[in-house]
Design an enzyme around this catalytic site. Sequence first.
Site, PDB file in Angstrom:
ATOM      1  N   GLN A  44       0.828  -1.200   0.000  1.00 48.53           N
ATOM      2  CA  GLN A  44       0.000   0.000   0.000  1.00 48.53           C
ATOM      3  C   GLN A  44       0.868   1.259   0.000  1.00 48.53           C
ATOM      4  O   GLN A  44       0.345   2.366  -0.052  1.00 48.53           O
ATOM      5  CB  GLN A  44      -0.900  -0.005   1.237  1.00 48.53           C
ATOM      6  CG  GLN A  44      -1.843  -1.201   1.285  1.00 48.53           C
ATOM      7  CD  GLN A  44      -2.518  -1.352   2.629  1.00 48.53           C
ATOM      8  OE1 GLN A  44      -3.629  -0.869   2.841  1.00 48.53           O
ATOM      9  NE2 GLN A  44      -1.855  -2.019   3.558  1.00 48.53           N
TER      10      GLN A  44
ATOM     11  N   VAL B  38       3.731   4.004  -1.373  1.00 50.46           N
ATOM     12  CA  VAL B  38       4.013   4.643  -2.662  1.00 50.46           C
ATOM     13  C   VAL B  38       5.470   5.091  -2.746  1.00 50.46           C
ATOM     14  O   VAL B  38       5.828   5.884  -3.618  1.00 50.46           O
ATOM     15  CB  VAL B  38       3.072   5.851  -2.889  1.00 50.46           C
ATOM     16  CG1 VAL B  38       1.611   5.408  -2.897  1.00 50.46           C
ATOM     17  CG2 VAL B  38       3.288   6.946  -1.841  1.00 50.46           C
TER      18      VAL B  38
ATOM     19  N   HIS C 260      -1.428   1.294  -4.477  1.00 48.85           N
ATOM     20  CA  HIS C 260      -1.800   2.713  -4.502  1.00 48.85           C
ATOM     21  C   HIS C 260      -0.897   3.529  -5.403  1.00 48.85           C
ATOM     22  O   HIS C 260      -0.866   4.757  -5.318  1.00 48.85           O
ATOM     23  CB  HIS C 260      -1.789   3.284  -3.083  1.00 48.85           C
ATOM     24  CG  HIS C 260      -2.802   2.662  -2.184  1.00 48.85           C
ATOM     25  ND1 HIS C 260      -2.670   2.616  -0.806  1.00 48.85           N
ATOM     26  CD2 HIS C 260      -3.967   2.035  -2.465  1.00 48.85           C
ATOM     27  CE1 HIS C 260      -3.719   1.999  -0.286  1.00 48.85           C
ATOM     28  NE2 HIS C 260      -4.511   1.631  -1.268  1.00 48.85           N
TER      29      HIS C 260
ATOM     30  N   CYS D  83      -3.949  13.109 -21.104  1.00 49.74           N
ATOM     31  CA  CYS D  83      -3.603  12.095 -22.107  1.00 49.74           C
ATOM     32  C   CYS D  83      -3.135  10.775 -21.505  1.00 49.74           C
ATOM     33  O   CYS D  83      -2.964   9.796 -22.228  1.00 49.74           O
ATOM     34  CB  CYS D  83      -2.544  12.633 -23.060  1.00 49.74           C
ATOM     35  SG  CYS D  83      -0.929  12.914 -22.280  1.00 49.74           S
TER      36      CYS D  83
ATOM     37  N   CYS E 127       0.409  17.257 -23.917  1.00 44.63           N
ATOM     38  CA  CYS E 127      -0.921  17.790 -24.231  1.00 44.63           C
ATOM     39  C   CYS E 127      -1.304  19.027 -23.428  1.00 44.63           C
ATOM     40  O   CYS E 127      -2.372  19.599 -23.648  1.00 44.63           O
ATOM     41  CB  CYS E 127      -1.983  16.704 -24.021  1.00 44.63           C
ATOM     42  SG  CYS E 127      -2.346  16.352 -22.279  1.00 44.63           S
TER      43      CYS E 127
ATOM     44  N   SER F  86       0.817  -2.877   8.525  1.00 44.55           N
ATOM     45  CA  SER F  86      -0.400  -2.192   8.094  1.00 44.55           C
ATOM     46  C   SER F  86      -1.511  -2.395   9.109  1.00 44.55           C
ATOM     47  O   SER F  86      -1.732  -3.517   9.585  1.00 44.55           O
ATOM     48  CB  SER F  86      -0.862  -2.697   6.725  1.00 44.55           C
ATOM     49  OG  SER F  86      -2.083  -2.086   6.355  1.00 44.55           O
ATOM     50  N   SER F  87      -2.214  -1.319   9.414  1.00 47.50           N
ATOM     51  CA  SER F  87      -3.395  -1.417  10.277  1.00 47.50           C
ATOM     52  C   SER F  87      -4.627  -1.813   9.474  1.00 47.50           C
ATOM     53  O   SER F  87      -5.673  -2.102  10.050  1.00 47.50           O
ATOM     54  CB  SER F  87      -3.648  -0.079  10.979  1.00 47.50           C
ATOM     55  OG  SER F  87      -3.966   0.932  10.025  1.00 47.50           O
TER      56      SER F  87
ATOM     57  N   CYS G  51       8.763  -4.666  12.156  1.00 40.44           N
ATOM     58  CA  CYS G  51       8.838  -5.571  11.006  1.00 40.44           C
ATOM     59  C   CYS G  51      10.277  -5.971  10.692  1.00 40.44           C
ATOM     60  O   CYS G  51      10.548  -7.139  10.401  1.00 40.44           O
ATOM     61  CB  CYS G  51       8.213  -4.909   9.782  1.00 40.44           C
ATOM     62  SG  CYS G  51       6.428  -4.670   9.900  1.00 40.44           S
TER      63      CYS G  51
END
EC number: 2.3.1.-
Length: 308
Positions: free
Chosen positions: A137, A139, A155, A166, A217, A255-256, A298
């Site tokens: 999750q 980025v 995500h 575009c 564009c 992660s929660s 972790c």
Amino acid sequence: MRLPRQILTMHAVRRASSVPAGMVSFVPACSTADAHSLELLQDFVSRATRMFVITGAGLSTESGIPDYRSEGVGLYARTDRRPMQYSEFVRSAKARQRYWARNFVGWPQFSSHLPNSAHRALQRWEERGKLHWLVTQNVDSLHSKAGQKRLTELHGCAHRVMCLGCGAVSEREKLQARFIALNPEWRAQTSGVAPDGDVFIEDEQVLHFRVPSCEACGGILKPEVTFFGDNVNKATVQFVRDRLAESDAVLVAGSSLQVYSGYRFLLAASDRKLSVAILNIGPTRADHLAELKVSCRCGEVLSAIHSV
């Protein structure tokens, strides 16, 4: 078959995570992993042959990137600021100017973060055939930097930029050069850092910041990430569901699962009667679905687990 659920409550001395010298720690205080917890998680991993892993912001806090919800150290605990909403970004040029100014200032630090021991451990699991698929999750691109290949960035990734007109995708680093060219004299005083890579700047400081448009564009540029209030691409969701269907166990790390985009896969795992283990400091939305819950860092735990 799912085994009886076990929630491990640590009784060791509580301490904060160590981070590189000079870096603010965004890891909440937690207990060190004891031998019993490591043994149970080791057994869980050893039984799996096609592990499906979901990671969240708690994995990257040990690399110096804050999360949103951690007690005492998350963005919500430290400030009253909330992340950019998709609808606001799309409809308001001022909102985009403010977002990109903050992102521009924060980019050199955000883009320089490196994978930690948790990222490296999961990459080794992939190399050795233990990990079937990893869904993050986050980025921040730290899994990619660690060499993870069997990876879905649920995500998106802040290291990429897309045009809302575009659809062209480009590297965020190249956009930084365009920002510098358009704003050679612009400076701002900052405070704090956010999980999505930007920093805190007072609104009056961004009034003269210039934002480039798509070179192809002339359209609006946006990080290729799913903002709050937006939806994950349906094809991506289905792809992840297919990888989950091929797996025989699920591990949640850092992660929660408060956001439904990730939590839905735990519901799907429960429907399939897959074994679930959760490694996360603090409670999660899916604790009731797990046979094993470990509340520790972790990096400390995953680096101690063998993938054989």
